[in-house]
Design a protein around this motif. Structure first.
Motif, PDB file in Angstrom:
ATOM      1  N   GLN A  86       0.526   2.076 -14.911  1.00 26.39           N
ATOM      2  CA  GLN A  86       0.651   1.057 -15.952  1.00 26.39           C
ATOM      3  C   GLN A  86      -0.273  -0.141 -15.724  1.00 26.39           C
ATOM      4  N   PHE A  87      -1.028  -0.113 -14.627  1.00 22.48           N
ATOM      5  CA  PHE A  87      -1.856  -1.261 -14.261  1.00 22.48           C
ATOM      6  C   PHE A  87      -3.261  -0.840 -13.868  1.00 22.48           C
ATOM      7  N   ASP A  88      -4.167  -1.827 -13.891  1.00 20.66           N
ATOM      8  CA  ASP A  88      -5.564  -1.584 -13.528  1.00 20.66           C
ATOM      9  C   ASP A  88      -5.884  -2.043 -12.111  1.00 20.66           C
ATOM     10  N   GLY A  89      -4.949  -2.729 -11.462  1.00 27.53           N
ATOM     11  CA  GLY A  89      -5.173  -3.217 -10.113  1.00 27.53           C
ATOM     12  C   GLY A  89      -3.917  -3.848  -9.555  1.00 27.53           C
ATOM     13  N   LEU A  90      -3.983  -4.214  -8.276  1.00 28.93           N
ATOM     14  CA  LEU A  90      -2.840  -4.780  -7.560  1.00 28.93           C
ATOM     15  C   LEU A  90      -3.290  -5.969  -6.728  1.00 28.93           C
ATOM     16  N   VAL A  91      -2.512  -7.067  -6.772  1.00 22.78           N
ATOM     17  CA  VAL A  91      -2.800  -8.253  -5.966  1.00 22.78           C
ATOM     18  C   VAL A  91      -1.575  -8.586  -5.119  1.00 22.78           C
ATOM     19  N   ILE A  92      -1.818  -8.888  -3.841  1.00 24.56           N
ATOM     20  CA  ILE A  92      -0.726  -9.251  -2.936  1.00 24.56           C
ATOM     21  C   ILE A  92      -1.058 -10.578  -2.254  1.00 24.56           C
ATOM     22  N   PRO A  93      -0.437 -11.685  -2.680  1.00 26.16           N
ATOM     23  CA  PRO A  93      -0.611 -12.960  -1.978  1.00 26.16           C
ATOM     24  C   PRO A  93      -0.017 -12.875  -0.575  1.00 26.16           C
ATOM     25  N   GLY A  94      -0.388 -13.849   0.272  1.00 26.79           N
ATOM     26  CA  GLY A  94       0.082 -13.830   1.654  1.00 26.79           C
ATOM     27  C   GLY A  94       1.391 -14.569   1.866  1.00 26.79           C
ATOM     28  N   GLY A  95       1.544 -15.094   3.072  1.00 23.21           N
ATOM     29  CA  GLY A  95       2.808 -15.673   3.500  1.00 23.21           C
ATOM     30  C   GLY A  95       3.450 -14.769   4.531  1.00 23.21           C
ATOM     31  N   PHE A  96       4.240 -15.349   5.418  1.00 22.25           N
ATOM     32  CA  PHE A  96       4.856 -14.552   6.488  1.00 22.25           C
ATOM     33  C   PHE A  96       5.821 -13.499   5.964  1.00 22.25           C
ATOM     34  N   GLY A  97       6.249 -13.641   4.701  1.00 18.84           N
ATOM     35  CA  GLY A  97       7.109 -12.603   4.126  1.00 18.84           C
ATOM     36  C   GLY A  97       6.434 -11.254   4.102  1.00 18.84           C
ATOM     37  N   VAL A  98       5.110 -11.243   3.970  1.00 19.32           N
ATOM     38  CA  VAL A  98       4.357  -9.990   4.002  1.00 19.32           C
ATOM     39  C   VAL A  98       4.528  -9.306   5.354  1.00 19.32           C
ATOM     40  N   ALA A  99       4.497 -10.107   6.410  1.00 21.47           N
ATOM     41  CA  ALA A  99       4.557  -9.570   7.771  1.00 21.47           C
ATOM     42  C   ALA A  99       5.980  -9.430   8.302  1.00 21.47           C
ATOM     43  N   LYS A 100       6.951 -10.023   7.572  1.00 16.27           N
ATOM     44  CA  LYS A 100       8.343  -9.963   8.020  1.00 16.27           C
ATOM     45  C   LYS A 100       9.242  -9.149   7.086  1.00 16.27           C
ATOM     46  N   ASN A 101       8.956  -9.214   5.774  1.00 20.96           N
ATOM     47  CA  ASN A 101       9.799  -8.535   4.795  1.00 20.96           C
ATOM     48  C   ASN A 101       9.168  -7.243   4.271  1.00 20.96           C
ATOM     49  N   LEU A 102       7.879  -7.293   3.972  1.00 22.73           N
ATOM     50  CA  LEU A 102       7.197  -6.099   3.464  1.00 22.73           C
ATOM     51  C   LEU A 102       6.776  -5.160   4.582  1.00 22.73           C
ATOM     52  N   SER A 103       6.741  -5.697   5.805  1.00 24.77           N
ATOM     53  CA  SER A 103       6.349  -4.883   6.956  1.00 24.77           C
ATOM     54  C   SER A 103       6.937  -5.505   8.220  1.00 24.77           C
ATOM     55  N   THR A 104       6.635  -4.879   9.353  1.00 27.81           N
ATOM     56  CA  THR A 104       7.056  -5.437  10.645  1.00 27.81           C
ATOM     57  C   THR A 104       5.838  -5.892  11.449  1.00 27.81           C
ATOM     58  N   GLY A 133      -6.267  -6.152  -4.202  1.00 23.02           N
ATOM     59  CA  GLY A 133      -6.673  -7.425  -3.632  1.00 23.02           C
ATOM     60  C   GLY A 133      -5.592  -7.957  -2.711  1.00 23.02           C
ATOM     61  N   ALA A 134      -5.956  -8.298  -1.484  1.00 19.40           N
ATOM     62  CA  ALA A 134      -4.979  -8.776  -0.502  1.00 19.40           C
ATOM     63  C   ALA A 134      -5.420 -10.127   0.048  1.00 19.40           C
ATOM     64  N   ILE A 135      -4.504 -11.080   0.054  1.00 17.01           N
ATOM     65  CA  ILE A 135      -4.797 -12.462   0.395  1.00 17.01           C
ATOM     66  C   ILE A 135      -4.108 -12.844   1.708  1.00 17.01           C
ATOM     67  N   CYS A 136      -4.803 -13.630   2.545  1.00 18.88           N
ATOM     68  CA  CYS A 136      -4.227 -14.190   3.771  1.00 18.88           C
ATOM     69  C   CYS A 136      -3.853 -13.075   4.753  1.00 18.88           C
ATOM     70  N   ILE A 137      -2.566 -12.923   5.080  1.00 14.87           N
ATOM     71  CA  ILE A 137      -2.128 -11.909   6.034  1.00 14.87           C
ATOM     72  C   ILE A 137      -1.911 -10.552   5.364  1.00 14.87           C
TER      73      ILE A 137
END
Length: 220
Positions: A86-104, A133-137
């Motif tokens: 349903q989309f043409d691309g994906l963007v993921i902003p950073g923040g420690f939630g990426v490293a703590k909630n979306l991953s370990t 597109g991936a931002i920060c961490i």
């Protein structure tokens, strides 16, 4: 590129999505005339951090989807409803939630794992040849998910984090905050943003703007 999915990991840079990066990413998409929809996992945060003291609050508990809804102004859906088709691309902003909630990644580095639902989404976009597109961490997610493909990524110039990313098989490229790194082969675009704690907002926005423009170029 007409429509992009955005994944948030909560609300607040120490335990969720980095708010400024998230808003600037939405602004950059809007300026390019790209529609977006926002998603987040319906799960409890790893922990809640007092953003004044920087210390975890063991008495508090928050939901990632509900917290991300603060940034999305309520216009948000569970990540289980995100379909790459349903989309043409994906963007993921950073923040420690990426490293703590979306991953370990925050706890295990290169030995960390990405949440299975998030991995499935990343894989769907990757196999559909749609830019991410991936931002920060957030590039750490790409390293954990696609390290065997030796993608070229950046988290800026933080040597320790770069070393962990390279342990996955990914290639790290040093990059200024106001720029981005484009891996044309793997259709990945990354920018450092607040990996530099002292970065100014203008440079961060320039880097995120270049990231969005890079994604647009890859989608042609």
């Amino acid at each position: 590129m007409k429509k992009v999915a955005v994944i948030l990991s909560g609300c607040g840079y120490l335990d969720g999505a980095e708010i400024r990066e998230s808003v600037l990413a939405l602004l950059a998409l809007d300026i390019e005339g790209i529609e977006y929809s926002i998603f987040a996992p319906d799960m409890q945060q790893h922990h809640v951090v007092n953003h004044i003291t920087g210390e975890p609050d063991p008495s508090a508990s928050r939901n990632v989807l509900q917290e991300a809804g603060r940034i999305a102004r309520g216009e948000i859906s569970p990540i289980t409803e995100l379909k790459a088709e349903q989309f043409d691309g994906l963007v993921i902003p950073g923040g420690f939630g990426v490293a703590k909630n979306l991953s370990t990644f925050a706890f295990k580095g290169a030995e960390g794992e990405v949440d299975p639902v998030v991995v499935a989404v990343l894989t769907d976009f990757k196999t559909s040849h749609k830019p991410i597109g991936a931002i920060c961490i957030s590039p750490a997610l790409l390293a954990l998910a696609f390290g065997d493909l030796q993608p070229t990524l950046t988290i800026g110039s933080h040597a320790g984090t770069a070393a962990e990313i390279e342990k996955t098989g990914a290639v790290h490229q040093v990059c200024e905050t106001n720029d981005c790194v484009i891996d044309t082969t793997n259709r990945l675009v990354t920018t450092p943003a607040y990996m530099d704690d002292h970065a100014n907002l203008k440079d961060i926005f320039q880097g995120i703007t270049k990231l969005v423009k890079g994604m647009v170029a890859l989608s042609k």
